[in-house]
Scaffold this motif. Sequence first.
Motif, PDB file in Angstrom:
ATOM      1  N   ILE A 306       0.853  -1.185   0.000  1.00 56.63           N
ATOM      2  CA  ILE A 306       0.000   0.000   0.000  1.00 56.63           C
ATOM      3  C   ILE A 306       0.889   1.235   0.000  1.00 56.63           C
ATOM      4  CG2 ILE A 306      -2.154  -0.871   1.017  1.00 56.63           C
ATOM      5  CD1 ILE A 306      -1.126  -0.243   3.772  1.00 56.63           C
ATOM      6  N   GLN A 307       0.393   2.265  -0.698  1.00 60.99           N
ATOM      7  CA  GLN A 307       1.145   3.529  -0.760  1.00 60.99           C
ATOM      8  C   GLN A 307       0.164   4.654  -1.061  1.00 60.99           C
ATOM      9  OE1 GLN A 307       4.168   3.723  -3.831  1.00 60.99           O
ATOM     10  NE2 GLN A 307       5.418   5.114  -2.581  1.00 60.99           N
ATOM     11  N   PRO A 308       0.085   5.650  -0.177  1.00 61.41           N
ATOM     12  CA  PRO A 308      -0.841   6.749  -0.454  1.00 61.41           C
ATOM     13  C   PRO A 308      -0.348   7.597  -1.621  1.00 61.41           C
ATOM     14  CG  PRO A 308       0.200   6.984   1.726  1.00 61.41           C
ATOM     15  CD  PRO A 308       0.856   5.840   1.044  1.00 61.41           C
ATOM     16  N   THR A 309      -1.238   8.455  -2.128  1.00 61.41           N
ATOM     17  CA  THR A 309      -0.824   9.346  -3.219  1.00 61.41           C
ATOM     18  C   THR A 309      -0.153  10.599  -2.660  1.00 61.41           C
ATOM     19  OG1 THR A 309      -3.074  10.200  -3.152  1.00 61.41           O
ATOM     20  CG2 THR A 309      -2.573   8.600  -4.885  1.00 61.41           C
ATOM     21  N   LYS A 310      -0.591  11.015  -1.448  1.00 67.67           N
ATOM     22  CA  LYS A 310      -0.042  12.251  -0.878  1.00 67.67           C
ATOM     23  C   LYS A 310       1.112  11.965   0.085  1.00 67.67           C
ATOM     24  CE  LYS A 310      -4.590  13.777  -0.491  1.00 67.67           C
ATOM     25  NZ  LYS A 310      -5.563  13.664   0.506  1.00 67.67           N
ATOM     26  N   SER A 311       2.056  12.891   0.153  1.00 62.38           N
ATOM     27  CA  SER A 311       3.178  12.756   1.082  1.00 62.38           C
ATOM     28  C   SER A 311       2.681  12.828   2.522  1.00 62.38           C
ATOM     29  CB  SER A 311       4.188  13.881   0.868  1.00 62.38           C
ATOM     30  OG  SER A 311       4.721  13.803  -0.432  1.00 62.38           O
ATOM     31  N   LEU A 312       3.409  12.184   3.408  1.00 63.11           N
ATOM     32  CA  LEU A 312       3.082  12.247   4.835  1.00 63.11           C
ATOM     33  C   LEU A 312       3.690  13.508   5.436  1.00 63.11           C
ATOM     34  CD1 LEU A 312       3.779   8.548   5.907  1.00 63.11           C
ATOM     35  CD2 LEU A 312       1.609   9.552   5.168  1.00 63.11           C
ATOM     36  N   GLY A 313       3.000  14.092   6.408  1.00 62.98           N
ATOM     37  CA  GLY A 313       3.528  15.259   7.106  1.00 62.98           C
ATOM     38  C   GLY A 313       4.598  14.861   8.118  1.00 62.98           C
ATOM     39  N   ALA A 314       5.144  15.866   8.796  1.00 56.67           N
ATOM     40  CA  ALA A 314       6.166  15.601   9.808  1.00 56.67           C
ATOM     41  C   ALA A 314       5.554  14.879  11.005  1.00 56.67           C
ATOM     42  CB  ALA A 314       6.794  16.918  10.260  1.00 56.67           C
ATOM     43  N   GLY A 315       6.401  14.148  11.741  1.00 57.71           N
ATOM     44  CA  GLY A 315       5.935  13.441  12.934  1.00 57.71           C
ATOM     45  C   GLY A 315       5.492  12.028  12.616  1.00 57.71           C
ATOM     46  N   ARG A 316       4.582  11.512  13.458  1.00 57.20           N
ATOM     47  CA  ARG A 316       4.147  10.113  13.327  1.00 57.20           C
ATOM     48  C   ARG A 316       2.904  10.006  12.445  1.00 57.20           C
ATOM     49  NH1 ARG A 316       5.418  10.745  18.889  1.00 57.20           N
ATOM     50  NH2 ARG A 316       3.250  11.185  19.421  1.00 57.20           N
ATOM     51  N   SER A 317       2.889   8.990  11.584  1.00 57.27           N
ATOM     52  CA  SER A 317       1.704   8.667  10.775  1.00 57.27           C
ATOM     53  C   SER A 317       1.517   7.164  10.835  1.00 57.27           C
ATOM     54  CB  SER A 317       1.890   9.057   9.308  1.00 57.27           C
ATOM     55  OG  SER A 317       2.295  10.389   9.176  1.00 57.27           O
ATOM     56  N   ARG A 318       0.280   6.729  10.612  1.00 58.60           N
ATOM     57  CA  ARG A 318       0.034   5.292  10.651  1.00 58.60           C
ATOM     58  C   ARG A 318      -0.789   4.843   9.469  1.00 58.60           C
ATOM     59  NH1 ARG A 318      -1.258   6.803  16.216  1.00 58.60           N
ATOM     60  NH2 ARG A 318       0.608   6.420  17.470  1.00 58.60           N
ATOM     61  N   TYR A 319      -0.423   3.688   8.912  1.00 59.19           N
ATOM     62  CA  TYR A 319      -1.288   2.999   7.969  1.00 59.19           C
ATOM     63  C   TYR A 319      -2.024   1.934   8.785  1.00 59.19           C
ATOM     64  CZ  TYR A 319       1.873   4.716   4.194  1.00 59.19           C
ATOM     65  OH  TYR A 319       2.637   5.471   3.346  1.00 59.19           O
ATOM     66  N   ASN A 320      -3.339   1.904   8.660  1.00 61.47           N
ATOM     67  CA  ASN A 320      -4.135   0.910   9.388  1.00 61.47           C
ATOM     68  C   ASN A 320      -4.879   0.028   8.406  1.00 61.47           C
ATOM     69  OD1 ASN A 320      -3.623   1.790  12.083  1.00 61.47           O
ATOM     70  ND2 ASN A 320      -5.007   3.511  11.735  1.00 61.47           N
ATOM     71  N   CYS A 321      -4.944  -1.261   8.679  1.00 56.73           N
ATOM     72  CA  CYS A 321      -5.717  -2.193   7.856  1.00 56.73           C
ATOM     73  C   CYS A 321      -6.579  -3.070   8.751  1.00 56.73           C
ATOM     74  CB  CYS A 321      -4.804  -3.120   7.047  1.00 56.73           C
ATOM     75  SG  CYS A 321      -3.644  -2.272   5.949  1.00 56.73           S
ATOM     76  N   THR A 322      -7.782  -3.362   8.256  1.00 63.25           N
ATOM     77  CA  THR A 322      -8.648  -4.316   8.952  1.00 63.25           C
ATOM     78  C   THR A 322      -9.170  -5.335   7.949  1.00 63.25           C
ATOM     79  OG1 THR A 322     -10.580  -2.896   8.642  1.00 63.25           O
ATOM     80  CG2 THR A 322      -9.424  -2.699  10.742  1.00 63.25           C
ATOM     81  N   TYR A 323      -9.532  -6.483   8.456  1.00 65.51           N
ATOM     82  CA  TYR A 323     -10.075  -7.566   7.632  1.00 65.51           C
ATOM     83  C   TYR A 323     -11.122  -8.280   8.473  1.00 65.51           C
ATOM     84  CZ  TYR A 323     -10.176 -11.911   4.914  1.00 65.51           C
ATOM     85  OH  TYR A 323     -10.572 -12.989   4.170  1.00 65.51           O
ATOM     86  N   SER A 324     -12.362  -8.286   7.995  1.00 63.78           N
ATOM     87  CA  SER A 324     -13.446  -8.899   8.781  1.00 63.78           C
ATOM     88  C   SER A 324     -13.303 -10.415   8.776  1.00 63.78           C
ATOM     89  CB  SER A 324     -14.793  -8.488   8.184  1.00 63.78           C
ATOM     90  OG  SER A 324     -15.806  -9.267   8.780  1.00 63.78           O
ATOM     91  N   ILE A 325     -13.329 -10.992   9.975  1.00 64.52           N
ATOM     92  CA  ILE A 325     -13.272 -12.463  10.049  1.00 64.52           C
ATOM     93  C   ILE A 325     -14.605 -13.009  10.572  1.00 64.52           C
ATOM     94  CG2 ILE A 325     -10.796 -12.856  10.156  1.00 64.52           C
ATOM     95  CD1 ILE A 325     -10.858 -12.710  13.149  1.00 64.52           C
ATOM     96  N   GLY A 326     -15.636 -12.174  10.536  1.00 65.04           N
ATOM     97  CA  GLY A 326     -16.976 -12.629  10.897  1.00 65.04           C
ATOM     98  C   GLY A 326     -17.297 -12.457  12.362  1.00 65.04           C
ATOM     99  N   ASP A 327     -18.587 -12.497  12.673  1.00 68.45           N
ATOM    100  CA  ASP A 327     -19.084 -12.324  14.039  1.00 68.45           C
ATOM    101  C   ASP A 327     -18.601 -11.016  14.668  1.00 68.45           C
ATOM    102  OD1 ASP A 327     -20.482 -14.683  13.986  1.00 68.45           O
ATOM    103  OD2 ASP A 327     -18.835 -15.860  14.856  1.00 68.45           O
TER     104      ASP A 327
END
Length: 340
Positions: A306-327
């Motif tokens: 994964i790679q965003p189109t926009k540059s990240l700003g200064a400091g901390r940034s996070r990429y988050n992902c989720t995947y539904s496993i049901g219930d």
Amino acid sequence: MNLVKYVRLSILFMLLLSTVAMAGNSVNILVYHHVSSETPPSTSVTPQQFRQHLSALSEGPFQVVDLAWALNQIQTGAPLPDNAVAITFDDGYNDIHTNGMPLLVEFGMPFTVFVSTETIDRRFGDMMDWETLRDLQANGATIANHSVKHDYFVRQFPLDDVWLAAAYADITEAQTRIEAELGPSPKWFAYPYGEFNHALRDKLQQEGWIAFGQQSGGVGPYSDFQALPRFPAGGIYANWNTLKTKLMSRPLPVDYHALPDPITQLNPPQLVARLKEPLPNRQKLNCFVNGEWLPTHWENAQTFSIQPTKSLGAGRSRYNCTYSIGDGAFYWFSHQWLRP
Ligand SMILES: [Zn+2]
């Protein structure tokens, strides 16, 4: 806590656990700072919120566990309760003792407090002193290492061998100080601000430490034990309904050790992750940065980037992902970047 008392508590604890379902292989670790209605809201839960959290955690499906026990279960491939949760605090504010501990004792929950020794020695701000930390220890707390000075470890240049030696010396100095006051302490280190790079992580691995960050996610068999995630539970993260969803999640099965260095020249940085187990329906993997949805590119059945189109700003940034496993349960994955 002396050894006899610790062994007695551990046995009691294991007897208690033998009555619950042991079908899990992961633990979600919470990180708190303040338990107070008078401290900065961004890093605080009120005593009322904290009671609400503990009360909910004392019921099914959750099981609050001792962190050392849980990590050992994972490292030895032994089972855990299905929704195991461990409680940690960073920094060592007085309100942990005055407001947090009585509730933890009431609910009979073990917890860990990571302290920066200089702030304790000098009683900076509203920090506990060693006597107070001894009282926490006597009431179920493990006191562990959060450096001497709570500096930004990796916002210094150059990040060379001299820097690495100084950073590691700070960590061992804090450990010596903690053990002089409180007795043996596990070789655990919580990175100040959750910031680290691979050089520091690798040094801690060589020297036999376990280290904790502040990116969100659970700890499981594929975790990087020198970059363990924790879910923040204060401020905007204190809402129990959203926190509950996170605590029901399991770590996305990727090779965490092979993730990129949090400090990278490329901006926006590309994240490549290798799955340890294939996902039944990879279309259900959803990734985001700062609220922006990120398309996933599959290099093969078990490698995505994964790679965003926009540059990240200064400091901390996070990429988050989720995947539904049901219930209503999810796989959870977060990677933190740092642009000093
Ligand atoms: Zn801290």
